[in-house]
Design a protein around this motif. Structure first.
Motif, PDB file in Angstrom:
ATOM      1  N   LYS A  36       0.814  -1.210   0.000  1.00 22.50           N
ATOM      2  CA  LYS A  36       0.000   0.000   0.000  1.00 22.50           C
ATOM      3  C   LYS A  36       0.849   1.261   0.000  1.00 22.50           C
ATOM      4  O   LYS A  36       0.368   2.336   0.358  1.00 22.50           O
ATOM      5  CB  LYS A  36      -0.934   0.003   1.212  1.00 22.50           C
ATOM      6  CG  LYS A  36      -1.918  -1.162   1.232  1.00 22.50           C
ATOM      7  CD  LYS A  36      -2.828  -1.089   2.440  1.00 22.50           C
ATOM      8  CE  LYS A  36      -3.808  -2.257   2.456  1.00 22.50           C
ATOM      9  NZ  LYS A  36      -4.705  -2.203   3.646  1.00 22.50           N
ATOM     10  N   GLY A  37       2.108   1.145  -0.354  1.00 26.53           N
ATOM     11  CA  GLY A  37       2.975   2.314  -0.405  1.00 26.53           C
ATOM     12  C   GLY A  37       4.152   2.194   0.546  1.00 26.53           C
ATOM     13  O   GLY A  37       4.435   1.120   1.089  1.00 26.53           O
ATOM     14  N   ARG A  38       4.840   3.310   0.744  1.00 27.55           N
ATOM     15  CA  ARG A  38       6.008   3.326   1.612  1.00 27.55           C
ATOM     16  C   ARG A  38       5.599   3.113   3.063  1.00 27.55           C
ATOM     17  O   ARG A  38       4.581   3.642   3.529  1.00 27.55           O
ATOM     18  CB  ARG A  38       6.741   4.663   1.496  1.00 27.55           C
ATOM     19  CG  ARG A  38       7.201   5.035   0.102  1.00 27.55           C
ATOM     20  CD  ARG A  38       8.250   4.118  -0.442  1.00 27.55           C
ATOM     21  NE  ARG A  38       9.430   4.038   0.392  1.00 27.55           N
ATOM     22  CZ  ARG A  38      10.498   3.295   0.126  1.00 27.55           C
ATOM     23  NH1 ARG A  38      10.522   2.543  -0.979  1.00 27.55           N
ATOM     24  NH2 ARG A  38      11.535   3.275   0.921  1.00 27.55           N
ATOM     25  N   LEU A  39       6.394   2.315   3.788  1.00 32.42           N
ATOM     26  CA  LEU A  39       6.193   2.101   5.221  1.00 32.42           C
ATOM     27  C   LEU A  39       7.011   3.140   5.979  1.00 32.42           C
ATOM     28  O   LEU A  39       8.228   3.212   5.823  1.00 32.42           O
ATOM     29  CB  LEU A  39       6.626   0.685   5.604  1.00 32.42           C
ATOM     30  CG  LEU A  39       5.877  -0.443   4.891  1.00 32.42           C
ATOM     31  CD1 LEU A  39       6.409  -1.792   5.336  1.00 32.42           C
ATOM     32  CD2 LEU A  39       4.380  -0.361   5.143  1.00 32.42           C
ATOM     33  N   VAL A  40       6.323   3.954   6.771  1.00 31.69           N
ATOM     34  CA  VAL A  40       6.947   5.106   7.415  1.00 31.69           C
ATOM     35  C   VAL A  40       6.586   5.114   8.894  1.00 31.69           C
ATOM     36  O   VAL A  40       5.465   4.762   9.279  1.00 31.69           O
ATOM     37  CB  VAL A  40       6.497   6.428   6.751  1.00 31.69           C
ATOM     38  CG1 VAL A  40       7.170   7.623   7.417  1.00 31.69           C
ATOM     39  CG2 VAL A  40       6.800   6.419   5.263  1.00 31.69           C
ATOM     40  N   ALA A  41       7.525   5.517   9.714  1.00 34.10           N
ATOM     41  CA  ALA A  41       7.305   5.739  11.149  1.00 34.10           C
ATOM     42  C   ALA A  41       8.328   6.758  11.625  1.00 34.10           C
ATOM     43  O   ALA A  41       9.286   7.082  10.918  1.00 34.10           O
ATOM     44  CB  ALA A  41       7.411   4.433  11.937  1.00 34.10           C
ATOM     45  N   ARG A  42       8.140   7.268  12.823  1.00 31.55           N
ATOM     46  CA  ARG A  42       9.077   8.227  13.416  1.00 31.55           C
ATOM     47  C   ARG A  42      10.066   7.468  14.284  1.00 31.55           C
ATOM     48  O   ARG A  42       9.677   6.669  15.137  1.00 31.55           O
ATOM     49  CB  ARG A  42       8.332   9.281  14.228  1.00 31.55           C
ATOM     50  CG  ARG A  42       7.427  10.167  13.404  1.00 31.55           C
ATOM     51  CD  ARG A  42       6.679  11.146  14.262  1.00 31.55           C
ATOM     52  NE  ARG A  42       7.604  12.038  14.960  1.00 31.55           N
ATOM     53  CZ  ARG A  42       7.506  12.357  16.247  1.00 31.55           C
ATOM     54  NH1 ARG A  42       6.535  11.831  16.991  1.00 31.55           N
ATOM     55  NH2 ARG A  42       8.368  13.182  16.802  1.00 31.55           N
ATOM     56  N   PHE A  43      11.354   7.737  14.049  1.00 33.29           N
ATOM     57  CA  PHE A  43      12.424   7.055  14.771  1.00 33.29           C
ATOM     58  C   PHE A  43      13.359   8.082  15.397  1.00 33.29           C
ATOM     59  O   PHE A  43      13.531   9.190  14.891  1.00 33.29           O
ATOM     60  CB  PHE A  43      13.230   6.151  13.827  1.00 33.29           C
ATOM     61  CG  PHE A  43      12.543   4.885  13.445  1.00 33.29           C
ATOM     62  CD1 PHE A  43      12.711   3.722  14.183  1.00 33.29           C
ATOM     63  CD2 PHE A  43      11.712   4.849  12.329  1.00 33.29           C
ATOM     64  CE1 PHE A  43      12.077   2.554  13.820  1.00 33.29           C
ATOM     65  CE2 PHE A  43      11.073   3.686  11.963  1.00 33.29           C
ATOM     66  CZ  PHE A  43      11.253   2.531  12.707  1.00 33.29           C
ATOM     67  N   ALA A  44      13.960   7.657  16.500  1.00 40.06           N
ATOM     68  CA  ALA A  44      15.053   8.391  17.131  1.00 40.06           C
ATOM     69  C   ALA A  44      16.109   7.377  17.526  1.00 40.06           C
ATOM     70  O   ALA A  44      15.777   6.276  17.998  1.00 40.06           O
ATOM     71  CB  ALA A  44      14.582   9.173  18.353  1.00 40.06           C
ATOM     72  N   ALA A  45      17.364   7.724  17.319  1.00 30.87           N
ATOM     73  CA  ALA A  45      18.452   6.784  17.611  1.00 30.87           C
ATOM     74  C   ALA A  45      19.620   7.541  18.216  1.00 30.87           C
ATOM     75  O   ALA A  45      19.908   8.677  17.828  1.00 30.87           O
ATOM     76  CB  ALA A  45      18.891   6.045  16.351  1.00 30.87           C
ATOM     77  N   MET A  46      20.278   6.915  19.165  1.00 27.21           N
ATOM     78  CA  MET A  46      21.460   7.498  19.789  1.00 27.21           C
ATOM     79  C   MET A  46      22.331   6.377  20.331  1.00 27.21           C
ATOM     80  O   MET A  46      21.857   5.269  20.600  1.00 27.21           O
ATOM     81  CB  MET A  46      21.074   8.463  20.909  1.00 27.21           C
ATOM     82  CG  MET A  46      20.295   7.816  22.039  1.00 27.21           C
ATOM     83  SD  MET A  46      19.700   9.001  23.277  1.00 27.21           S
ATOM     84  CE  MET A  46      21.226   9.780  23.759  1.00 27.21           C
TER      85      MET A  46
END
Length: 296
Positions: A157-167
């Motif tokens: 159904k299209g691009r799979l997107v989510a909000r991420f933060a990494a450190m």
């Protein structure tokens, strides 16, 4: 269980005693052999009665298949395995890359934490190092981090997107040590990625990964989300092929049922991939054919 083994012994002896009047010589020859077989079975079963954790069983299986020549790109696991410090440390000791889920209260240290000798106000001087910064929960550590939208692959159904933060952090999974009024605390361990995910439904997930420090956040997110394939396979095994429909009582029967469902799943997956490959090939060849037929 021991009581079950006793019932087996009684059944063997009872059955042989009922045959005594029919075949006494054969009874005396076979009775001792069957008693020894039951005793051997009890010893073998006792080796598998010892309770073991799921992470320890998983590490043993990874070692077994690695010895058979299987190569790993990245070991993926959910929080049920990721919360185990021994599981993560064993994977790192084997030289494997891993990305695992963790509970939000998993303790971590900043990457620049230092081990110092605390100054003793009174009494004898301290003999052990202590971290100069207190550990914090994973969700607390990521509160002030920069969150951004990341797309790791294209779905149906299209691009799979989510909000991420990494450190980068150091896991608080070292040897436990009493640190002043804080009580027993785990010392800093391996430096890894701490990753947070905000999903569109409001759910939040947290992960740890020992991928190299220069890995792009998109690649880290892609490695973490690759575990979706395993979850989908397990769901299809249960819903489409009846993995959870076994109603027998024997361990051998359970293993045979699981083996047959996995063989069926592998066959269907092979057919699906072959069909998808033919469709992709036809999509690539169709434009070239149309272009060749155009007048010049």
């Amino acid at each position: 269980l021991p009581s079950a083994d006793h019932r087996v012994v009684h059944a063997v002896l009872g059955g042989q005693f009922r045959q005594r009047q029919i075949a006494p010589d054969r009874l005396h020859r076979n009775l001792g052999f069957e008693i020894r077989a039951v005793a051997l079975s009890r010893r073998l079963h006792s080796e598998f009665r010892q309770a073991r954790t799921k992470p320890s069983i998983a590490i043993e299986e990874i070692d077994r298949i690695a010895a058979a020549g299987v190569r790993f790109g990245c070991v993926l696991a959910d929080a049920g395995y990721g919360l185990s410090a021994s599981f993560r440390q064993a994977l790192s000791a084997c030289g494997l890359c891993w990305a695992v889920g963790i509970p939000k209260h998993q303790k971590v240290y900043p990457p620049d934490v230092q081990l110092v000798f605390p100054v003793a106000v009174r009494g004898r001087p301290r003999l052990r190092h202590a971290p100069d910064i207190k550990s914090a929960a994973a969700h607390t550590m990521l509160e002030n981090a920069k969150w951004r939208r990341v797309s790791w692959r294209r779905g149906t159904k299209g691009r799979l997107v989510a909000r991420f933060a990494a450190m980068r952090v150091r896991i608080a999974d070292g040897a436990p040590q009493r640190i002043g009024a804080a009580g027993a605390q785990h010392m800093p361990g391996e430096e890894v990625w701490l990753v947070g995910e905000h999903r569109s439904n409001g759910e939040r997930k947290y992960y740890l990964s020992n991928l190299p420090g220069d890995t792009a956040i998109k690649d880290v997110a892609g490695a973490i989300k690759a575990r979706w394939i395993c979850e989908q396979a397990h769901q299809q095994l249960k819903e489409e092929l009846g993995l959870d429909h076994f109603e027998g009582r024997s361990w051998t029967g359970l293993h045979r049922h699981a083996l047959m469902t996995m063989m069926a799943y592998a066959f269907l997956q092979f057919r699906r991939l072959a069909q998808a490959g033919r469709k992709k090939k036809s999509l690539w060849t169709a434009p070239s054919t149309q272009f060749a037929s155009c007048p010049t």
